[in-house]
Design a protein around this motif. Structure first.
Motif, PDB file in Angstrom:
ATOM      1  N   CYS A 252       0.853  -1.196   0.000  1.00  0.00           N
ATOM      2  CA  CYS A 252       0.000   0.000   0.000  1.00  0.00           C
ATOM      3  C   CYS A 252       0.885   1.241   0.000  1.00  0.00           C
ATOM      4  O   CYS A 252       2.100   1.152   0.145  1.00  0.00           O
ATOM      5  CB  CYS A 252      -0.932   0.002   1.218  1.00  0.00           C
ATOM      6  SG  CYS A 252      -0.080   0.189   2.807  1.00  0.00           S
ATOM      7  N   THR A 263      -3.304   7.754   6.514  1.00  0.00           N
ATOM      8  CA  THR A 263      -4.248   7.415   5.453  1.00  0.00           C
ATOM      9  C   THR A 263      -3.498   6.622   4.403  1.00  0.00           C
ATOM     10  O   THR A 263      -2.460   7.071   3.904  1.00  0.00           O
ATOM     11  CB  THR A 263      -4.846   8.678   4.812  1.00  0.00           C
ATOM     12  OG1 THR A 263      -5.524   9.444   5.807  1.00  0.00           O
ATOM     13  CG2 THR A 263      -5.828   8.307   3.706  1.00  0.00           C
ATOM     14  N   GLU A 265      -3.630   4.161   0.748  1.00  0.00           N
ATOM     15  CA  GLU A 265      -4.392   4.007  -0.499  1.00  0.00           C
ATOM     16  C   GLU A 265      -3.968   2.718  -1.201  1.00  0.00           C
ATOM     17  O   GLU A 265      -2.775   2.418  -1.309  1.00  0.00           O
ATOM     18  CB  GLU A 265      -4.158   5.204  -1.414  1.00  0.00           C
ATOM     19  CG  GLU A 265      -4.988   5.160  -2.691  1.00  0.00           C
ATOM     20  CD  GLU A 265      -4.865   6.447  -3.490  1.00  0.00           C
ATOM     21  OE1 GLU A 265      -5.478   7.449  -3.084  1.00  0.00           O
ATOM     22  OE2 GLU A 265      -4.153   6.430  -4.511  1.00  0.00           O
ATOM     23  N   TYR A 269      -8.733   3.091  -3.250  1.00  0.00           N
ATOM     24  CA  TYR A 269      -9.489   2.922  -1.993  1.00  0.00           C
ATOM     25  C   TYR A 269      -8.624   3.404  -0.835  1.00  0.00           C
ATOM     26  O   TYR A 269      -7.461   3.014  -0.705  1.00  0.00           O
ATOM     27  CB  TYR A 269      -9.863   1.459  -1.785  1.00  0.00           C
ATOM     28  CG  TYR A 269     -10.402   1.157  -0.412  1.00  0.00           C
ATOM     29  CD1 TYR A 269     -11.594   1.715   0.048  1.00  0.00           C
ATOM     30  CD2 TYR A 269      -9.705   0.300   0.440  1.00  0.00           C
ATOM     31  CE1 TYR A 269     -12.076   1.431   1.306  1.00  0.00           C
ATOM     32  CE2 TYR A 269     -10.188   0.009   1.714  1.00  0.00           C
ATOM     33  CZ  TYR A 269     -11.376   0.581   2.137  1.00  0.00           C
ATOM     34  OH  TYR A 269     -11.861   0.304   3.400  1.00  0.00           O
ATOM     35  N   ARG A 270      -9.216   4.266   0.020  1.00  0.00           N
ATOM     36  CA  ARG A 270      -8.479   4.837   1.147  1.00  0.00           C
ATOM     37  C   ARG A 270      -9.020   4.303   2.473  1.00  0.00           C
ATOM     38  O   ARG A 270     -10.218   4.066   2.623  1.00  0.00           O
ATOM     39  CB  ARG A 270      -8.530   6.364   1.112  1.00  0.00           C
ATOM     40  CG  ARG A 270      -7.789   6.940  -0.088  1.00  0.00           C
ATOM     41  CD  ARG A 270      -7.519   8.417   0.062  1.00  0.00           C
ATOM     42  NE  ARG A 270      -6.616   8.893  -0.990  1.00  0.00           N
ATOM     43  CZ  ARG A 270      -5.996  10.061  -0.969  1.00  0.00           C
ATOM     44  NH1 ARG A 270      -6.174  10.894   0.060  1.00  0.00           N
ATOM     45  NH2 ARG A 270      -5.190  10.415  -1.951  1.00  0.00           N
ATOM     46  N   HIS A 271      -8.081   4.138   3.417  1.00  0.00           N
ATOM     47  CA  HIS A 271      -8.440   3.616   4.734  1.00  0.00           C
ATOM     48  C   HIS A 271      -7.570   4.327   5.771  1.00  0.00           C
ATOM     49  O   HIS A 271      -6.402   4.636   5.518  1.00  0.00           O
ATOM     50  CB  HIS A 271      -8.184   2.103   4.777  1.00  0.00           C
ATOM     51  CG  HIS A 271      -8.670   1.434   6.027  1.00  0.00           C
ATOM     52  ND1 HIS A 271      -9.982   1.057   6.205  1.00  0.00           N
ATOM     53  CD2 HIS A 271      -8.016   1.073   7.170  1.00  0.00           C
ATOM     54  CE1 HIS A 271     -10.118   0.487   7.393  1.00  0.00           C
ATOM     55  NE2 HIS A 271      -8.941   0.490   7.994  1.00  0.00           N
ATOM     56  N   HIS A 272      -8.153   4.606   6.948  1.00  0.00           N
ATOM     57  CA  HIS A 272      -7.445   5.300   8.027  1.00  0.00           C
ATOM     58  C   HIS A 272      -7.109   4.309   9.139  1.00  0.00           C
ATOM     59  O   HIS A 272      -7.968   3.519   9.552  1.00  0.00           O
ATOM     60  CB  HIS A 272      -8.295   6.438   8.580  1.00  0.00           C
ATOM     61  CG  HIS A 272      -8.725   7.430   7.541  1.00  0.00           C
ATOM     62  ND1 HIS A 272      -7.880   8.386   7.019  1.00  0.00           N
ATOM     63  CD2 HIS A 272      -9.916   7.596   6.912  1.00  0.00           C
ATOM     64  CE1 HIS A 272      -8.532   9.096   6.117  1.00  0.00           C
ATOM     65  NE2 HIS A 272      -9.771   8.637   6.028  1.00  0.00           N
ATOM     66  N   LEU A 273      -5.885   4.383   9.625  1.00  0.00           N
ATOM     67  CA  LEU A 273      -5.437   3.468  10.671  1.00  0.00           C
ATOM     68  C   LEU A 273      -4.207   4.045  11.367  1.00  0.00           C
ATOM     69  O   LEU A 273      -3.612   5.004  10.873  1.00  0.00           O
ATOM     70  CB  LEU A 273      -5.135   2.092  10.092  1.00  0.00           C
ATOM     71  CG  LEU A 273      -3.872   1.891   9.241  1.00  0.00           C
ATOM     72  CD1 LEU A 273      -3.671   0.404   8.950  1.00  0.00           C
ATOM     73  CD2 LEU A 273      -3.899   2.674   7.959  1.00  0.00           C
ATOM     74  N   GLY A 299     -14.349   0.038  -2.113  1.00  0.00           N
ATOM     75  CA  GLY A 299     -13.252  -0.857  -1.776  1.00  0.00           C
ATOM     76  C   GLY A 299     -12.425  -1.196  -2.988  1.00  0.00           C
ATOM     77  O   GLY A 299     -12.486  -0.536  -4.032  1.00  0.00           O
ATOM     78  N   SER A 345     -13.261  -4.349   1.228  1.00  0.00           N
ATOM     79  CA  SER A 345     -12.735  -3.290   2.091  1.00  0.00           C
ATOM     80  C   SER A 345     -12.263  -3.916   3.403  1.00  0.00           C
ATOM     81  O   SER A 345     -12.244  -5.141   3.545  1.00  0.00           O
ATOM     82  CB  SER A 345     -13.796  -2.210   2.336  1.00  0.00           C
ATOM     83  OG  SER A 345     -14.906  -2.750   3.034  1.00  0.00           O
ATOM     84  N   PHE A 346     -11.918  -3.059   4.363  1.00  0.00           N
ATOM     85  CA  PHE A 346     -11.336  -3.557   5.608  1.00  0.00           C
ATOM     86  C   PHE A 346     -12.132  -3.057   6.804  1.00  0.00           C
ATOM     87  O   PHE A 346     -12.678  -1.940   6.787  1.00  0.00           O
ATOM     88  CB  PHE A 346      -9.875  -3.093   5.747  1.00  0.00           C
ATOM     89  CG  PHE A 346      -9.069  -3.305   4.504  1.00  0.00           C
ATOM     90  CD1 PHE A 346      -9.051  -4.542   3.877  1.00  0.00           C
ATOM     91  CD2 PHE A 346      -8.334  -2.270   3.945  1.00  0.00           C
ATOM     92  CE1 PHE A 346      -8.320  -4.735   2.717  1.00  0.00           C
ATOM     93  CE2 PHE A 346      -7.594  -2.447   2.796  1.00  0.00           C
ATOM     94  CZ  PHE A 346      -7.592  -3.688   2.175  1.00  0.00           C
ATOM     95  N   GLU A 348     -12.902  -1.428  10.447  1.00  0.00           N
ATOM     96  CA  GLU A 348     -12.334  -0.195  11.002  1.00  0.00           C
ATOM     97  C   GLU A 348     -11.114  -0.497  11.870  1.00  0.00           C
ATOM     98  O   GLU A 348     -10.110   0.209  11.823  1.00  0.00           O
ATOM     99  CB  GLU A 348     -13.392   0.539  11.821  1.00  0.00           C
ATOM    100  CG  GLU A 348     -12.913   1.862  12.393  1.00  0.00           C
ATOM    101  CD  GLU A 348     -13.996   2.579  13.163  1.00  0.00           C
ATOM    102  OE1 GLU A 348     -13.671   3.578  13.836  1.00  0.00           O
ATOM    103  OE2 GLU A 348     -15.168   2.150  13.106  1.00  0.00           O
TER     104      GLU A 348
END
Length: 358
Positions: A252, A263, A265, A269-273, A299, A345-346, A348
């Motif tokens: 990623c 953040t 990508e 598709y973007r995801h925060h962790l 996703g 997708s993943f 949270e």
């Protein structure tokens, strides 16, 4: 669990820069530091050849350290023989004497240590009661199941009231259902008596189930130490992520970092962790199979290439531009069909960032 009790003299164990060499060139254990607190169960976990069994045998005095110090309690035992270390070991093979009865097997170490026959027998009966084999004293090992034989081996070690109890792959000869039962028995006895237990296994599920702390070993060194949840939820690197349970490893890009959050990508598709100290750039995402969400509105594009029903859940293999991933779902009544195109997708919580490795 019965009311029988055996006195606990639980002691901590400390390794200070301990190494073990075989010959001039083979490094079995490489300058490890380790502290096992009294009254805890610590598992040494790793693949074959990583050094875990050699580490255990150095505690027992069956192998001598090439350098460094080993302390049990406040006593330096580095150069002491096995007979002077006040530890007991339960072997993978059980090592029961086939011509001796159950109670005679349990008594053996006591009589060898100088206890009178009557006291040794009384302690042995107490040990059998503790591990749930009261009334089995006159049987031969051949008349017991594998799980019962393992319990006899545990009782034989317990009656010596050691400062440290060692287990070397104790469940590898048992079937899956029996392994679960015996590991629960071992954990219950350890907690009831407040024993210091050091336990070697290559089985990740076993380690997660019984341990207060897990020491993951790789290439003669310690890769990471932590509680089962810490190692499962926050592995330090790809090796630990992939070795502690199953993990999907996907490349990623970290596109932004705001404080402790990042953040990422993947194909738009973007995801925060949590950033875990990483900055912008290439990274690896570790995702447990249960943390993958199938059929999301947003996703990464993926296709199901394998679907397997295993009773309590469905298991899926998906393929996309990112490679292949393994996912599980509890919904067994409405399974997804092979060939289905969807968005993945993943959850949270659950995905973990790892540094990109060369």
């Amino acid at each position: 669990m019965t009311e029988a009790k055996i006195a606990s003299k639980a002691a901590p164990v400390r390794f200070e820069g301990v190494s073990k060499l075989f010959g001039k060139d083979v490094i079995a254990v490489d300058a490890i530091d380790l502290h096992v607190e009294a009254g805890t169960l610590v598992t040494l976990l790793g693949p074959s050849g990583c050094g875990k069994t050699t580490t255990l045998r150095m505690i027992a005095g069956l192998e001598m350290a090439s350098s460094g110090r080993i302390l049990i309690g406040e006593r330096d035992v580095t150069k002491l023989p096995a007979t002077d270390r006040d530890v007991s070991m339960v072997f993978q093979s059980y090592a029961l004497f086939p011509h001796m009865s159950v109670v005679e097997n349990v008594m053996y170490g006591l009589t060898f240590s100088g206890f009178g026959k009557e006291e040794a027998r009384a302690r042995a009966q107490q040990g059998l009661e503790l591990i749930g084999l009261n009334g089995f004293d006159k049987r031969l090992p051949s008349e017991l199941s594998g799980g019962q034989q393992q319990r006899v081996a545990v009782a034989r070690a317990l009656v010596l009231e050691p400062q440290v109890l060692l287990f070397d792959e104790p469940l590898s000869n048992l079937d899956a259902k029996l392994r679960r039962q015996v590991r629960e028995d071992i954990r219950a006895i350890q907690q009831d008596l407040g024993l210091t237990v050091i336990y070697v296994t290559h089985d990740q599920e076993e380690a997660l189930a019984v341990s207060d702390q897990i020491v993951v070993m790789r290439n003669a060194a310690i890769a990471q130490i932590g509680t089962p949840r810490q190692l499962y939820d926050a592995p330090n690197d790809r090796f630990v992520a992939d070795f502690i349970g199953e993990a999907n490893l996907i490349g990623c890009q970290i596109v932004a970092v705001d404080g402790e959050m990042a953040t990422i990508e993947i194909e738009g598709y973007r995801h925060h962790l949590p950033a875990r100290g990483l900055g912008a750039g290439a990274a690896t995402l570790a995702i447990r199979p249960s943390r993958i969400v199938l059929g999301a509105s947003e996703g990464v594009a993926a296709r199901i290439i394998k679907a397997t029903y295993v009773g309590v859940r469905m298991e899926y293999t998906l393929e996309g531009a990112f490679g292949k991933v393994f996912a599980v779902q509890d919904n067994v009544d409405e399974p997804l069909e092979v060939g289905t195109d969807l968005r993945m997708s993943f959850a949270e919580k659950g995905p973990v960032l790892l540094p990109q490795e060369d």
